[in-house]
Design a protein around this motif. Sequence first.
Motif, short mmCIF file in Angstrom:
data_model
loop_
_atom_site.label_atom_id
_atom_site.label_comp_id
_atom_site.label_asym_id
_atom_site.label_seq_id
_atom_site.Cartn_x
_atom_site.Cartn_y
_atom_site.Cartn_z
N UNK B 90 -3.85 -9.55 -7.29
CA UNK B 90 -5.20 -10.00 -6.93
C UNK B 90 -5.99 -9.11 -7.49
N UNK B 91 -5.89 -8.37 -8.78
CA UNK B 91 -6.99 -7.45 -9.33
C UNK B 91 -7.80 -8.33 -10.53
N UNK B 357 -11.58 -17.13 0.28
CA UNK B 357 -12.33 -16.04 -0.40
C UNK B 357 -12.26 -15.70 -1.44
N UNK B 359 -12.28 -12.71 -3.78
CA UNK B 359 -12.51 -11.18 -3.62
C UNK B 359 -12.38 -10.22 -5.38
N UNK B 360 -12.41 -9.32 -5.58
CA UNK B 360 -13.53 -8.47 -6.32
C UNK B 360 -14.10 -8.51 -7.00
N UNK B 361 -14.50 -7.87 -8.08
CA UNK B 361 -15.48 -7.88 -9.14
C UNK B 361 -15.63 -9.55 -9.62
N UNK B 363 -16.08 -11.35 -12.47
CA UNK B 363 -16.35 -10.65 -14.15
C UNK B 363 -16.82 -11.45 -15.69
N UNK B 372 -8.44 -14.88 -1.93
CA UNK B 372 -7.17 -14.77 -0.25
C UNK B 372 -7.82 -15.63 0.72
#
Lengths: 422, 422
Positions: B90-91, B357, B359-361, B363, B372
């Motif tokens: 999930x990165x 949802x 998630x994270x930046x 990019x 998620x």
Amino acid sequence: MPDPVIPPARWSRRQEAGAGSPHISRREFVRRLGLGAAAIAIPGCSEVQSPLGPGTSPPEELVLPAGKDPEAFIRHSPLEFETRREAFGTSGIVPYERLFVRSNLPTPDASVVEDRDGWQLAVDGVRNPRTLTLRELKTLGVETVAAVLQCSGNGRIFFPHGAGGSQWGVGAAGCVVWSGVPVRSVAEALGGVDPGARFTTGTGGEAIPAGLDRDDAVVERSIPLEKGMTDALLAWEMNGEPLPLVHGGPLRLVVPGYFGINQVKYLARLAFTRRESAAAIMRTGYRLRAVGEEGAPGQPTMWEMSVKSWINHPSGADATVQRAGPVVVHGVAFGGARAVRRVEVSVNRGRSWDEARLVGPDLGPYAWRPFVAAMTLPAGRHLLVSRATDVAGNTQPRDRVENERGYGNTSWRDHAVMLTLS
Amino acid sequence: MPDPVIPPARWSRRQEAGAGSPHISRREFVRRLGLGAAAIAIPGCSEVQSPLGPGTSPPEELVLPAGKDPEAFIRHSPLEFETRREAFGTSGIVPYERLFVRSNLPTPDASVVEDRDGWQLAVDGVRNPRTLTLRELKTLGVETVAAVLQCSGNGRIFFPHGAGGSQWGVGAAGCVVWSGVPVRSVAEALGGVDPGARFTTGTGGEAIPAGLDRDDAVVERSIPLEKGMTDALLAWEMNGEPLPLVHGGPLRLVVPGYFGINQVKYLARLAFTRRESAAAIMRTGYRLRAVGEEGAPGQPTMWEMSVKSWINHPSGADATVQRAGPVVVHGVAFGGARAVRRVEVSVNRGRSWDEARLVGPDLGPYAWRPFVAAMTLPAGRHLLVSRATDVAGNTQPRDRVENERGYGNTSWRDHAVMLTLS
């Protein structure tokens, strides 16, 4: 303005324990860690000034963790590997292969990552304290954040008084993507935080080496409760893969915008506490104080990072840019606890500055951003520097703040690159 | 609505050359590549249906490139390794260790990355055509972009007619950060593009295997001139490290938003041309056409990618989520040639959808985003699906578009995860 002076690497005469304990000497502390001669000897040998180059066979004690790029590191000790300035790129993230290593205690046995989901975390200071497995934590939520991981002592090598500890240059830092469950989601799942709690405290699960007092050796750090409850994570993933052992896997506390010491590896306990941890690493270690002073609880602790930047290319070590002519200067900049807004570069020791361009995706306020500046450099000797400004208007200072342990160096002058072009 | 059916892996009866050439059979093409029995045999063996598991010793021909995580891949052929669904995190980015591999020709000898800066690129179709070294390219500018790299045949395994080629599931794709010089900066430095040029054409530097006609084997692709001149890069860095050999290092053409085949590895020539390349891989290969038809220049070529998503966790293969209860479903979504706006998930075969949802930046428009959705699943059999919508309002379709080579599969139904919980 004099050129930056890199002091010879040496222990400070004012030795202190690795975790800041006043009870035993650093030499004794290291001995009890079982790291033996290598860790003691390195800072006094030629390691820092003449790092082991590619092709050199390092002492067995300084073998890199598996998968680390052997050409990317300066090898300080068995637990400390610094990314070379020229090994940083312009992608914004630092891959595992090139990410620095700094551990306060020996790395746990690899068996702890054989059953990652079975890792246990005790949670205290909540209405319903209990132990959760990583398998359970993964059902409580997922968030992802890019953040700079930086050792408090990054840039220590530039302190002229010979601050004790590893002589880090620029490379005890990296920007990575973390993924895991927010601390607040865990607290909420267990009924909420105890009334009166003021700190979020994380405890590492490393074994305490025989002969050491627990409080002298344990990696246990407290951060303000509200920081823990806003954007701290319990991370099990780094850069898209299960968190590697040497970086704290299976589970690490990630506190975006804070120094690395707060990002507790092998997290075994998470507690919401009324008081800061009594462990030496919190009580007296990682305290900012004047040169010559002992660490003490009243001094500022190494929490929030400040705005900082440095040039990575040309590095001065790269044979491909030793010719006069056009060059794309690049480096990294971050605001620490807030986003970076701009970066400037100077080729005349700060008499004038040119705006650099931030490149690539914005990974968020806690990440660093690569910057580039295209220029043409004539033959001769050049001192290249960069300085960053954060969104609150704080600009990276010219001078370091002198302090006993050589913490928090953001001086733009110290981080200069000296280049001789023909 | 029937469950998705995974067809047995097999060559299509309508064999075609690897590069789409009508001149020789695929079997003959593969033979001349020198890949021998392994490449021929794999699609007919149990590889795809029962991938080599962790701990299984693969045939020598299927040894992964150095540094690839042995547990993360399905091994299709010596040049084709697919990331397992459960190996995605999930990165947002996929690290080298887990990034899929797909090469059209054997990987050049590692000597080409020993002197990266000495790599030579011929540039034609500009006012001042010449050959530039990578060292020179690095003085012309730096840009960074995160982008999904996806094989045209990703999702081919779900086509019921048995489309020829590797039977990719979800994992012939990854999201990585590229860094290099914009194509337009190179064109400008050489005096600008020839009047009349309509395409940006890249040519790979792989050796042409003996016995093969150059046009049948060469990896040479054309993209619209304007795409090349807006955001295409000549990349020498991936995820913060020098571009690894197997992914095209020292230099690769990166065309954000386009299928992988256009991201030419080992880039030896960059040309601004009036016509599309006459190479088979452009002329007849990678052409979208009805089942049973031969490839031909008039058909759509595999340029822009479309909106797509899939669930990675639970994967159905992960023993840790076989129990009923709370689960955080996660996957990845991307818009292809434009940004993704939203993702929905369904646990009832698409009768109703819940918003996931992101998630994270973020990019950027060409990257994928992890999504998620927290849910509680009762015991029983569940079909989990996701569908994404891009910023232009295009929603991922239920059904694939049938086509001869099994290209461009974005069907949400095909990419479902079947889960049995107790």
